[in-house]
Design an enzyme around this catalytic site. Sequence first.
Site, PDB file in Angstrom:
ATOM      1  N   ASP A  21       0.808  -1.218   0.000  1.00  0.00           N
ATOM      2  CA  ASP A  21       0.000   0.000   0.000  1.00  0.00           C
ATOM      3  C   ASP A  21       0.839   1.266   0.000  1.00  0.00           C
ATOM      4  O   ASP A  21       0.443   2.294   0.554  1.00  0.00           O
ATOM      5  CB  ASP A  21      -0.966   0.009   1.198  1.00  0.00           C
ATOM      6  CG  ASP A  21      -1.837  -1.239   1.234  1.00  0.00           C
ATOM      7  OD1 ASP A  21      -2.218  -1.710   0.146  1.00  0.00           O
ATOM      8  OD2 ASP A  21      -2.116  -1.745   2.327  1.00  0.00           O
ATOM      9  N   HIS A  49      -4.785  -1.794  -5.513  1.00  0.00           N
ATOM     10  CA  HIS A  49      -4.084  -0.594  -5.966  1.00  0.00           C
ATOM     11  C   HIS A  49      -5.124   0.449  -6.372  1.00  0.00           C
ATOM     12  O   HIS A  49      -5.909   0.209  -7.283  1.00  0.00           O
ATOM     13  CB  HIS A  49      -3.182  -0.923  -7.157  1.00  0.00           C
ATOM     14  CG  HIS A  49      -2.175  -2.012  -6.863  1.00  0.00           C
ATOM     15  ND1 HIS A  49      -1.438  -2.638  -7.823  1.00  0.00           N
ATOM     16  CD2 HIS A  49      -1.794  -2.588  -5.690  1.00  0.00           C
ATOM     17  CE1 HIS A  49      -0.638  -3.546  -7.264  1.00  0.00           C
ATOM     18  NE2 HIS A  49      -0.854  -3.532  -5.966  1.00  0.00           N
TER      19      HIS A  49
HETATM   20  P1  GDP Z   1      -0.661   0.272  -3.592  1.00  0.00           P
HETATM   21  O1  GDP Z   1      -1.286  -0.990  -3.121  1.00  0.00           O
HETATM   22  O2  GDP Z   1       0.801   0.324  -3.335  1.00  0.00           O
HETATM   23  O3  GDP Z   1      -0.996   0.598  -5.022  1.00  0.00           O
HETATM   24  O4  GDP Z   1      -1.292   1.442  -2.696  1.00  0.00           O
HETATM   25  P2  GDP Z   1      -2.850   1.588  -2.305  1.00  0.00           P
HETATM   26  O5  GDP Z   1      -3.589   2.018  -3.501  1.00  0.00           O
HETATM   27  O6  GDP Z   1      -3.338   0.389  -1.575  1.00  0.00           O
HETATM   28  O7  GDP Z   1      -2.760   2.734  -1.201  1.00  0.00           O
HETATM   29  C1  GDP Z   1      -2.254   3.998  -1.487  1.00  0.00           C
HETATM   30  C2  GDP Z   1      -3.380   5.039  -1.277  1.00  0.00           C
HETATM   31  O8  GDP Z   1      -2.817   6.327  -1.198  1.00  0.00           O
HETATM   32  C3  GDP Z   1      -4.375   5.111  -2.425  1.00  0.00           C
HETATM   33  O9  GDP Z   1      -5.651   5.401  -1.914  1.00  0.00           O
HETATM   34  C4  GDP Z   1      -3.859   6.272  -3.296  1.00  0.00           C
HETATM   35  O10 GDP Z   1      -4.894   6.916  -4.016  1.00  0.00           O
HETATM   36  C5  GDP Z   1      -3.327   7.180  -2.216  1.00  0.00           C
HETATM   37  N1  GDP Z   1      -2.172   7.996  -2.615  1.00  0.00           N
HETATM   38  C6  GDP Z   1      -1.160   7.680  -3.460  1.00  0.00           C
HETATM   39  N2  GDP Z   1      -0.230   8.659  -3.448  1.00  0.00           N
HETATM   40  C7  GDP Z   1      -0.655   9.595  -2.579  1.00  0.00           C
HETATM   41  C8  GDP Z   1      -0.105  10.824  -2.089  1.00  0.00           C
HETATM   42  O11 GDP Z   1       0.982  11.234  -2.449  1.00  0.00           O
HETATM   43  N3  GDP Z   1      -0.841  11.496  -1.156  1.00  0.00           N
HETATM   44  C9  GDP Z   1      -2.033  11.057  -0.694  1.00  0.00           C
HETATM   45  N4  GDP Z   1      -2.645  11.792   0.220  1.00  0.00           N
HETATM   46  N5  GDP Z   1      -2.586   9.902  -1.120  1.00  0.00           N
HETATM   47  C10 GDP Z   1      -1.894   9.187  -2.046  1.00  0.00           C
HETATM   48  P1  IMO Z   2      -0.758  -4.256  -2.198  1.00  0.00           P
HETATM   49  O1  IMO Z   2      -0.357  -4.787  -3.553  1.00  0.00           O
HETATM   50  C1  IMO Z   2      -0.978  -4.715   2.151  1.00  0.00           C
HETATM   51  C2  IMO Z   2      -0.714  -8.803   3.671  1.00  0.00           C
HETATM   52  C3  IMO Z   2      -2.000  -9.165   4.387  1.00  0.00           C
HETATM   53  C4  IMO Z   2      -1.474 -10.143   5.429  1.00  0.00           C
HETATM   54  C5  IMO Z   2      -0.373 -10.877   4.654  1.00  0.00           C
HETATM   55  C6  IMO Z   2      -0.795 -12.214   4.092  1.00  0.00           C
HETATM   56  O2  IMO Z   2      -2.068  -3.558  -2.200  1.00  0.00           O
HETATM   57  O3  IMO Z   2       0.341  -3.457  -1.607  1.00  0.00           O
HETATM   58  P2  IMO Z   2      -2.392 -12.920   2.094  1.00  0.00           P
HETATM   59  O4  IMO Z   2      -3.861 -12.673   1.884  1.00  0.00           O
HETATM   60  O5  IMO Z   2      -1.526 -12.375   1.000  1.00  0.00           O
HETATM   61  O6  IMO Z   2      -2.073 -14.340   2.404  1.00  0.00           O
HETATM   62  O7  IMO Z   2      -2.050 -12.086   3.430  1.00  0.00           O
HETATM   63  O8  IMO Z   2       0.010 -10.018   3.589  1.00  0.00           O
HETATM   64  N1  IMO Z   2      -0.885  -8.284   2.301  1.00  0.00           N
HETATM   65  C7  IMO Z   2      -0.945  -6.992   2.012  1.00  0.00           C
HETATM   66  N2  IMO Z   2      -0.927  -5.893   2.793  1.00  0.00           N
HETATM   67  N3  IMO Z   2      -1.022  -4.573   0.799  1.00  0.00           N
HETATM   68  C8  IMO Z   2      -1.023  -5.658   0.003  1.00  0.00           C
HETATM   69  O9  IMO Z   2      -0.976  -5.587  -1.348  1.00  0.00           O
HETATM   70  C9  IMO Z   2      -0.998  -6.939   0.591  1.00  0.00           C
HETATM   71  N4  IMO Z   2      -1.000  -8.192   0.116  1.00  0.00           N
HETATM   72  C10 IMO Z   2      -0.923  -9.008   1.166  1.00  0.00           C
HETATM   73  O10 IMO Z   2      -2.602  -8.027   4.977  1.00  0.00           O
HETATM   74  O11 IMO Z   2      -0.855  -9.436   6.473  1.00  0.00           O
HETATM   75 MG    MG Z   3      -2.744  -1.659  -1.778  1.00  0.00          MG
END
Ligand code: GDP
Ligand code: IMO
Ligand code: MG
Length: 432
Positions: A21, A49
């Site tokens: 994340d 994502h």
């Molecule tokens: P990923 O799994 O690595 O793609 O990340 P996620 O999408 O799960 O979580 C990142 C969150 O932060 C998302 O809701 C994005 O829209 C948000 N985001 C990304 N970059 C920024 C930033 O620079 N500032 C803020 N406030 N939010 C951001």
């Molecule tokens: P993105 O791509 C955050 C974490 C789960 C749990 C552990 C194992 O959005 O960054 P699983 O269901 O994979 O067997 O869970 O891994 N986990 C993540 N946490 N972002 C993710 O993906 C994750 N993918 C798995 O929360 O702790």
């Molecule tokens: Mg994510």
Amino acid sequence: MDLSPLRSLGNTSVIGLQWGDEGKGKIVDLLTEHFDFAIRWNGGSNAGHSVKVADKKYAFHLIPSAILRPTCTSVIANGVVIDPIKLLEEIDALVGQGVRIEDNLRISCNANIVFPYHKLQDTLSETHMGGSKIGTTGRGIGPCYADKANRSTAIRLIDILDDARLKEKLPRVVSEKNAIFKALYNAEPIDWQPIFEQYRSCGEQLRPYVTDTTRLLHTALKAGKRLLFEGANAVLLDLDHGTFPFVTSSNCGTGLSVGTGLPGKAVNSTIGIVKAYSTRVGSGPFPTEQNNPIGDRIRERGHEYGTTTGRPRRCGYLDAVALRYTAAISGTTAISLMLLDVLSTFDELKIATAYKIHDQTTDWFPSDALELAQAEPIYETLPGWPDDITAVTSFDQLPKNALAYIAAIEKHVGLPVRIASVGAARHQTLIR
Ligand code: GDP
Ligand code: IMO
Ligand code: MG
């Protein structure tokens, strides 16, 4: 957005350097304006994502975030485990939002398939573990990868496209699962026939996208096409190199060649995606966690709730010990620092630069999760900045203290910060 400073990157891998994340989706969406292919190579629908474009928000679990770029082909390669029901739901939702998903999506015939019994096993096992549970997303990821390694109980995408192959495998696998679930968890048996019908129908719907992606990618590589690799999950969740056993079940920091069939040398640059602080979902050690009002404030300012499960994310300070390790493991060549805007208004910020474990100081990330759980961070404290930075458009417009925070990260991790993100939108990105 002027991406020209990044032109020299060549084929680029985007990898999360924390516990997921970090904002990988945003950077993939941004960069793929100049790439021909975007490739997902690991994980499954455990990933979430989020990408914001203008006033629209898109959520991706299996499909590369690049699908929003009409000129880029999105590839789901062999290393991904595919839940076809979730994938079709995701396609429907995106098409409903006006996204074109036709021959710009290619899916590997060799990807392993997540079945309902994988999700059931995930939940049963977690319940059985009680307080020692991993805190998985419940998406069946671990059991599906376990079946892949087991081989005799694995079912690939190519199998659900062929009734005879599916009928040969599914009843046998379901009967094996039923025996195990009954013995271990006293679970009710499941019936293979409705699964057979549902999955052959999913197979039919996915058939137009299915191909030999290894061949596709080698042809693209030879033709000089520009490739971007979208990592899912993150290095600290890597099955071999993460905080085992509190990890996911794929090599999310290291498995690109396995997951695509391309040699490691096909990748010219690796951008490590780093959140300006740390978060973690699920169980496991987290040395810089702030289970207190500071962590609560980060969570509220950063909207730190999971894209996939909606769980509140655990929040804490940036950990340069972990980042030095994950940057090294992944071969990161430059950092993209995300969510910097969330840190505005904090009086002071801390970065862990070393750990104290049993009275010994170490600057190397411990390989054992039990040892990591004992680690007390040694912090460098830096002044915060009161200013809202969400409208800043270049590094030199950032407050002095924000620049000092970035410089401290560069010093402690030993890599340049080439991108800084100050908001979720595409234009809220600084590049140098
Ligand atoms: P990923 O799994 O690595 O793609 O990340 P996620 O999408 O799960 O979580 C990142 C969150 O932060 C998302 O809701 C994005 O829209 C948000 N985001 C990304 N970059 C920024 C930033 O620079 N500032 C803020 N406030 N939010 C951001
Ligand atoms: P993105 O791509 C955050 C974490 C789960 C749990 C552990 C194992 O959005 O960054 P699983 O269901 O994979 O067997 O869970 O891994 N986990 C993540 N946490 N972002 C993710 O993906 C994750 N993918 C798995 O929360 O702790
Ligand atoms: Mg994510």
